[in-house]
Design a protein around this motif. Structure first.
Motif, PDB file in Angstrom:
ATOM      1  N   UNK A  84       4.254  10.388   5.608  1.00 23.00           N
ATOM      2  CA  UNK A  84       3.704  10.031   6.924  1.00 23.00           C
ATOM      3  C   UNK A  84       2.199  10.291   6.880  1.00 23.00           C
ATOM      4  N   UNK A  85       1.445   9.269   6.481  1.00 24.06           N
ATOM      5  CA  UNK A  85      -0.003   9.331   6.332  1.00 24.06           C
ATOM      6  C   UNK A  85      -0.461  10.305   5.235  1.00 24.06           C
ATOM      7  N   UNK A  86       0.358  10.523   4.210  1.00 22.93           N
ATOM      8  CA  UNK A  86      -0.059  11.442   3.151  1.00 22.93           C
ATOM      9  C   UNK A  86      -0.859  10.751   2.046  1.00 22.93           C
ATOM     10  N   UNK A  87      -0.942   9.408   2.072  1.00 23.49           N
ATOM     11  CA  UNK A  87      -1.640   8.695   1.006  1.00 23.49           C
ATOM     12  C   UNK A  87      -3.141   8.581   1.227  1.00 23.49           C
ATOM     13  N   UNK A  88      -3.605   8.793   2.449  1.00 19.51           N
ATOM     14  CA  UNK A  88      -5.031   8.534   2.687  1.00 19.51           C
ATOM     15  C   UNK A  88      -5.936   9.647   2.176  1.00 19.51           C
ATOM     16  N   UNK A  89      -5.360  10.739   1.678  1.00 23.02           N
ATOM     17  CA  UNK A  89      -6.169  11.832   1.139  1.00 23.02           C
ATOM     18  C   UNK A  89      -6.481  11.669  -0.343  1.00 23.02           C
ATOM     19  N   UNK A  90      -5.951  10.643  -0.986  1.00 30.63           N
ATOM     20  CA  UNK A  90      -6.146  10.493  -2.426  1.00 30.63           C
ATOM     21  C   UNK A  90      -6.729   9.123  -2.743  1.00 30.63           C
ATOM     22  N   UNK A  91      -7.525   9.020  -3.806  1.00 29.65           N
ATOM     23  CA  UNK A  91      -8.068   7.709  -4.207  1.00 29.65           C
ATOM     24  C   UNK A  91      -6.957   6.694  -4.441  1.00 29.65           C
ATOM     25  N   UNK A  92      -7.254   5.453  -4.119  1.00 31.46           N
ATOM     26  CA  UNK A  92      -6.240   4.410  -4.236  1.00 31.46           C
ATOM     27  C   UNK A  92      -5.776   4.216  -5.680  1.00 31.46           C
ATOM     28  N   UNK A  93      -6.630   4.547  -6.638  1.00 32.60           N
ATOM     29  CA  UNK A  93      -6.221   4.391  -8.036  1.00 32.60           C
ATOM     30  C   UNK A  93      -5.029   5.295  -8.388  1.00 32.60           C
ATOM     31  N   UNK A  94      -4.773   6.323  -7.560  1.00 33.54           N
ATOM     32  CA  UNK A  94      -3.663   7.235  -7.828  1.00 33.54           C
ATOM     33  C   UNK A  94      -2.341   6.767  -7.213  1.00 33.54           C
ATOM     34  N   UNK A  95      -2.375   5.683  -6.463  1.00 34.80           N
ATOM     35  CA  UNK A  95      -1.162   5.204  -5.793  1.00 34.80           C
ATOM     36  C   UNK A  95      -0.016   4.923  -6.768  1.00 34.80           C
ATOM     37  N   UNK A  96      -0.229   4.203  -7.881  1.00 37.81           N
ATOM     38  CA  UNK A  96       0.900   3.939  -8.787  1.00 37.81           C
ATOM     39  C   UNK A  96       1.552   5.214  -9.316  1.00 37.81           C
ATOM     40  N   UNK A  97       0.747   6.203  -9.693  1.00 39.56           N
ATOM     41  CA  UNK A  97       1.303   7.451 -10.225  1.00 39.56           C
ATOM     42  C   UNK A  97       2.081   8.210  -9.153  1.00 39.56           C
ATOM     43  N   UNK A  98       1.593   8.176  -7.928  1.00 39.47           N
ATOM     44  CA  UNK A  98       2.280   8.870  -6.837  1.00 39.47           C
ATOM     45  C   UNK A  98       3.637   8.241  -6.563  1.00 39.47           C
ATOM     46  N   UNK A  99       3.687   6.925  -6.472  1.00 36.17           N
ATOM     47  CA  UNK A  99       4.959   6.252  -6.205  1.00 36.17           C
ATOM     48  C   UNK A  99       5.926   6.402  -7.376  1.00 36.17           C
ATOM     49  N   UNK A 100       5.413   6.423  -8.589  1.00 36.27           N
ATOM     50  CA  UNK A 100       6.273   6.653  -9.752  1.00 36.27           C
ATOM     51  C   UNK A 100       6.889   8.044  -9.695  1.00 36.27           C
ATOM     52  N   UNK A 101       6.099   9.038  -9.275  1.00 33.08           N
ATOM     53  CA  UNK A 101       6.619  10.403  -9.138  1.00 33.08           C
ATOM     54  C   UNK A 101       7.685  10.473  -8.060  1.00 33.08           C
ATOM     55  N   UNK A 102       7.486   9.765  -6.956  1.00 28.58           N
ATOM     56  CA  UNK A 102       8.492   9.756  -5.892  1.00 28.58           C
ATOM     57  C   UNK A 102       9.775   9.069  -6.363  1.00 28.58           C
ATOM     58  N   UNK A 103       9.630   7.994  -7.118  1.00 28.92           N
ATOM     59  CA  UNK A 103      10.811   7.311  -7.640  1.00 28.92           C
ATOM     60  C   UNK A 103      11.603   8.235  -8.559  1.00 28.92           C
ATOM     61  N   UNK A 104      10.900   9.025  -9.367  1.00 25.77           N
ATOM     62  CA  UNK A 104      11.570   9.956 -10.278  1.00 25.77           C
ATOM     63  C   UNK A 104      12.299  11.059  -9.513  1.00 25.77           C
ATOM     64  N   UNK A 105      11.802  11.395  -8.332  1.00 27.05           N
ATOM     65  CA  UNK A 105      12.416  12.466  -7.543  1.00 27.05           C
ATOM     66  C   UNK A 105      13.615  11.997  -6.729  1.00 27.05           C
ATOM     67  N   UNK A 106      13.740  10.691  -6.523  1.00 25.40           N
ATOM     68  CA  UNK A 106      14.821  10.142  -5.703  1.00 25.40           C
ATOM     69  C   UNK A 106      15.990   9.685  -6.570  1.00 25.40           C
ATOM     70  N   UNK A 107      17.168   9.955  -6.102  1.00 24.86           N
ATOM     71  CA  UNK A 107      18.366   9.443  -6.780  1.00 24.86           C
ATOM     72  C   UNK A 107      18.418   7.933  -6.587  1.00 24.86           C
ATOM     73  N   UNK A 108      19.120   7.206  -7.480  1.00 23.20           N
ATOM     74  CA  UNK A 108      19.339   5.782  -7.234  1.00 23.20           C
ATOM     75  C   UNK A 108      19.996   5.577  -5.870  1.00 23.20           C
ATOM     76  N   UNK A 109      19.449   4.672  -5.091  1.00 19.76           N
ATOM     77  CA  UNK A 109      19.926   4.459  -3.730  1.00 19.76           C
ATOM     78  C   UNK A 109      19.217   5.310  -2.701  1.00 19.76           C
ATOM     79  N   UNK A 110      18.368   6.247  -3.162  1.00 24.84           N
ATOM     80  CA  UNK A 110      17.606   7.086  -2.247  1.00 24.84           C
ATOM     81  C   UNK A 110      16.601   6.279  -1.446  1.00 24.84           C
TER      82      UNK A 110
END
Length: 217
Positions: A112-138
């Motif tokens: 909830x608005x946690x992405x605006x504190x980091x450079x946009x170039x970090x977006x792919x790495x952040x979403x990849x980390x979230x995907x790794x933390x979520x179970x399939x179907x999460x």
């Protein structure tokens, strides 16, 4: 200008009390946001383990999710934000943690608005980390401000600090989520409320795709 995790901590430790005064009751005046968060809770299902990534000093998103039957906890890089969130929401769990360091296996994650504190170039790495933390179907819910901003600016919330301010487009968020392993279920954009910074808001809902199996079936 380079912007690091230590800069995020420094800025949020300094502005956390001010932010809490401004946004302690934020969700009471945002019916659309409440509806989106409640729909997310319904998709996850009762008892689902959910992370509120970048919970801030209010902890209100964590509390709302917990009130709708989820095993919700909040994380934030800022020790002061975590301290205040714990005081505001004593029935909820909060921890000092980088939003890219949350561990599996989650049933859901809210940004909830946690992405605006980091450079946009970090977006792919952040979403990849979230995907790794979520179970399939999460389930994933991302709420972000729409625009092209990406740099250090004077704090829009009125402190004397300079802060990092990154905005995104719907297409940028969708592409990054899909590349990270999510199926994007919905992207909705709403206009700002009268008492908000006059920037449109993006709401992206996505499902973690099943992990691929080497060699096929």
């Amino acid at each position: 200008m380079d912007w690091s995790s230590s800069d995020v901590v420094r800025v949020w430790d300094a502005r956390a009390d001010h932010y809490l005064r401004l946004f302690r009751h934020e969700l009471e005046g945002k019916p659309f946001d409440r509806k989106v968060l409640e729909a997310f809770a319904s998709r996850v299902g009762a008892g689902g383990r959910v992370c509120d990534a970048g919970c801030g000093p209010c902890g209100h998103v964590t509390a709302l999710l917990a009130a709708h039957g989820l095993d919700a906890f909040g994380i934030d890089l800022s020790p002061r934000c975590v301290e205040l969130a714990g005081s505001e929401q004593p029935g909820c769990r909060f921890e000092v943690m980088d939003q890219r360091a949350v561990t599996p296996a989650l049933d859901g994650l809210v940004s909830y608005y946690s992405l605006h504190d980091q450079p946009k170039r970090e977006l792919p790495a952040t979403l990849t980390a979230w995907a790794a933390a979520l179970r399939p179907g999460g389930q994933l819910l991302v709420v972000a401000k729409e625009g092209s901003g990406d740099g250090v600016i004077a704090d829009p919330l009125g402190s004397d600090l300079r802060v990092y301010w990154a905005e995104h487009t719907s297409d940028e968020l969708r592409a990054a989520a899909e590349a990270a392993g999510f199926h994007v279920d919905d992207v909705t954009v709403r206009e700002a409320y009268d008492d908000e910074i006059p920037t449109r808001r993006i709401y992206l809902s996505a499902t973690r795709r099943p992990l691929s199996r080497p060699g096929g079936l």
